[in-house]
Design a protein around this motif. Structure first.
Motif, PDB file in Angstrom:
ATOM      1  N   GLU A   1      -0.437  -1.326  12.599  1.00  0.00           N
ATOM      2  CA  GLU A   1      -1.110  -0.130  12.823  1.00  0.00           C
ATOM      3  C   GLU A   1      -2.391  -0.084  13.525  1.00  0.00           C
ATOM      4  OE1 GLU A   1       0.276   2.910  12.112  1.00  0.00           O
ATOM      5  OE2 GLU A   1       2.004   1.502  11.770  1.00  0.00           O
TER       6      GLU A   1
ATOM      7  N   THR B   1      -0.618  -6.170   4.881  1.00  0.00           N
ATOM      8  CA  THR B   1      -0.365  -5.398   3.837  1.00  0.00           C
ATOM      9  C   THR B   1       0.835  -4.594   4.403  1.00  0.00           C
ATOM     10  OG1 THR B   1      -2.643  -5.167   3.174  1.00  0.00           O
ATOM     11  CG2 THR B   1      -0.997  -3.251   2.643  1.00  0.00           C
TER      12      THR B   1
ATOM     13  N   VAL C   1       2.681  -0.846   4.489  1.00  0.00           N
ATOM     14  CA  VAL C   1       2.345   0.348   4.477  1.00  0.00           C
ATOM     15  C   VAL C   1       3.413   1.169   4.283  1.00  0.00           C
ATOM     16  CG1 VAL C   1       0.941   2.284   5.713  1.00  0.00           C
ATOM     17  CG2 VAL C   1       0.465  -0.215   6.163  1.00  0.00           C
TER      18      VAL C   1
ATOM     19  N   CYS D   1       0.107   4.936   0.306  1.00  0.00           N
ATOM     20  CA  CYS D   1      -0.736   5.848   0.817  1.00  0.00           C
ATOM     21  C   CYS D   1      -0.326   7.209   1.098  1.00  0.00           C
ATOM     22  CB  CYS D   1      -1.269   5.263   2.300  1.00  0.00           C
ATOM     23  SG  CYS D   1      -0.021   4.840   3.425  1.00  0.00           S
TER      24      CYS D   1
ATOM     25  N   LEU E   1      -8.746   1.918   4.071  1.00  0.00           N
ATOM     26  CA  LEU E   1      -7.385   1.431   4.319  1.00  0.00           C
ATOM     27  C   LEU E   1      -7.395   0.459   5.101  1.00  0.00           C
ATOM     28  CD1 LEU E   1      -5.281   4.746   3.665  1.00  0.00           C
ATOM     29  CD2 LEU E   1      -6.191   2.891   1.978  1.00  0.00           C
TER      30      LEU E   1
ATOM     31  N   LEU F   1      -0.243  -3.072   8.266  1.00  0.00           N
ATOM     32  CA  LEU F   1      -1.388  -2.795   8.571  1.00  0.00           C
ATOM     33  C   LEU F   1      -1.941  -3.482  10.074  1.00  0.00           C
ATOM     34  CD1 LEU F   1      -3.671  -0.821   7.899  1.00  0.00           C
ATOM     35  CD2 LEU F   1      -4.576  -2.770   6.442  1.00  0.00           C
TER      36      LEU F   1
ATOM     37  N   LEU G   1       0.869  -1.159  -0.098  1.00  0.00           N
ATOM     38  CA  LEU G   1      -0.083   0.103  -0.065  1.00  0.00           C
ATOM     39  C   LEU G   1       0.855   1.101   0.128  1.00  0.00           C
ATOM     40  CD1 LEU G   1      -2.722   1.579   0.375  1.00  0.00           C
ATOM     41  CD2 LEU G   1      -2.309   1.223   2.760  1.00  0.00           C
TER      42      LEU G   1
ATOM     43  N   SER H   1       2.544   5.677   9.920  1.00  0.00           N
ATOM     44  CA  SER H   1       2.800   4.739  11.089  1.00  0.00           C
ATOM     45  C   SER H   1       2.427   5.570  12.544  1.00  0.00           C
ATOM     46  CB  SER H   1       4.020   4.189  11.052  1.00  0.00           C
ATOM     47  OG  SER H   1       4.365   3.406  12.304  1.00  0.00           O
TER      48      SER H   1
END
Length: 255
Positions: free
Chosen positions: A214, A163, A165, A129, A156, A211, A127, A135
Motif C-alpha cells: 500500500e 501487516t 490489510v 480497518c 495505520l 501494508l 489489520l 487497497s
C-alpha cells in the motif's frame, strides 16, 4: 494458526471470518448481512463466538440482530450508543482478546467519527480497518474531517510493513484507476492494476493487501512523494502533506 477468509456480502462488502483449526468457534468482522454468514457457519459446522465492529454504518452492522439472536456472541465495537448489541465498547489504547490473540484498538476517525481498527501482532500481523484504509484508496469523509482521516492513515501506516490489510470493500480496481491518474509514473500501480483485473476476471478477491504494498501504490499514503504532489497541485493546495491529502480526497470524490 489463525486463518482469515472473506464472506462476500451485499454488493461489494467482505465480512472477514477468522478461525483456528483446533476449534469450531469463529469470529466475523463487520457483518452487514447475516444471511451469508449463517450460510457459511451452517455449511461448515461452525459456531460464532465473537463479532468485531469497526463503525456504525448499516452495511457493517445490519446482520448483528439476527446473529446475536442465533449465537449470543461477544460483540466488540466502538463506544457508539447507536450500535445495538455490543457487549464490549472499546477505544484508543484498549485491547481485546479474540481466539487467543491480543488485538490492539486504534481510533481512526474520518470516514465516521466512531471508526476504529483492530490490529493483532503475529506472523503475519493482521489489520481489520473497515472503511478507513482500502487497497490503493481510503474511505470517503462522511462525518470526519480531512485532517482526521490523514492522521488516521498515518496511524495505520506506522504499523509493521508485513501487516496484512483486511479492508471491508472490493474497491481495488476503481481505486487503482484513480491511483494511475494521481501517480501516473508509478510502475507498481500499473502492475497492481493488471494483477487486480486478473483476479476480478476470475471472481477472486483482491484482498488482503500488504501494508508495504500500500505504501507503494496508495496515493493517500504517498502524499510526500514529489510526483504525487506535483499531480495533485493541478487540483488544489499541496503546501503540506496534509494539504496534498485533502486535495487528493476531494479530487477522488469527483473522479
Amino acid at each position: 494458526m489463525l486463518s482469515v477468509t472473506p464472506i462476500p456480502a451485499l454488493s461489494d462488502n467482505y465480512i472477514w471470518l477468522m478461525r483456528q483449526d483446533t476449534s469450531p468457534e469463529v469470529c466475523v468482522v463487520d457483518p452487514g448481512d447475516a444471511e451469508p454468514v449463517l450460510r457459511v457457519l451452517e455449511q461448515e459446522g461452525l459456531t460464532l463466538g465473537t463479532i468485531l465492529v469497526t463503525h456504525h454504518h448499516p452495511d457493517h452492522t445490519g446482520g448483528l440482530p439476527q446473529l446475536i439472536e442465533r449465537y449470543s456472541p461477544q460483540v466488540i465495537g466502538p463506544d457508539n450508543p447507536g450500535i445495538e448489541g455490543l457487549t464490549e465498547r472499546v477505544g484508543k489504547g484498549d485491547t481485546c482478546r479474540v481466539m487467543g490473540r491480543r488485538f490492539d484498538v486504534h481510533e481512526v476517525p474520518g470516514h465516521t467519527r466512531d471508526h476504529i481498527a483492530f490490529f493483532t501482532a503475529g506472523i503475519p500481523p493482521l489489520l481489520f480497518c473497515g472503511d478507513t484504509l482500502f487497497s490503493a484508496g481510503c474511505g470517503r469523509l462522511f462525518e470526519g474531517t480531512p485532517e482526521e482521516m490523514y492522521r488516521s492513515l498515518q496511524t495505520l501506516a506506522a504499523l509493521p510493513d508485513d501487516t496484512l490489510v483486511f479492508a471491508a470493500h472490493e474497491y481495488t480496481l476503481a481505486n487503482l484507476r484513480f491511483a494511475q491518474a494521481a501517480d501516473p509514473h508509478n510502475r507498481d500501480v500499473a502492475d497492481a492494476l493488471v494483477e487486480a483485473q486478473r483476479a476480478r476476471n476470475l471472481d477472486r478477491p483482491t484482498l488482503p493487501s500488504h501494508l508495504a504494498r500500500e505504501k507503494r501504490i496508495n496515493p493517500f499514503l504517498r502524499c510526500a512523494d514529489p510526483d504525487v504532489r506535483a499531480t495533485a497541485a493541478r487540483h488544489g493546495s499541496t503546501d503540506t502533506d496534509q494539504a496534498t491529502f485533502t486535495t487528493l480526497r476531494a479530487w477522488k470524490d469527483n473522479f
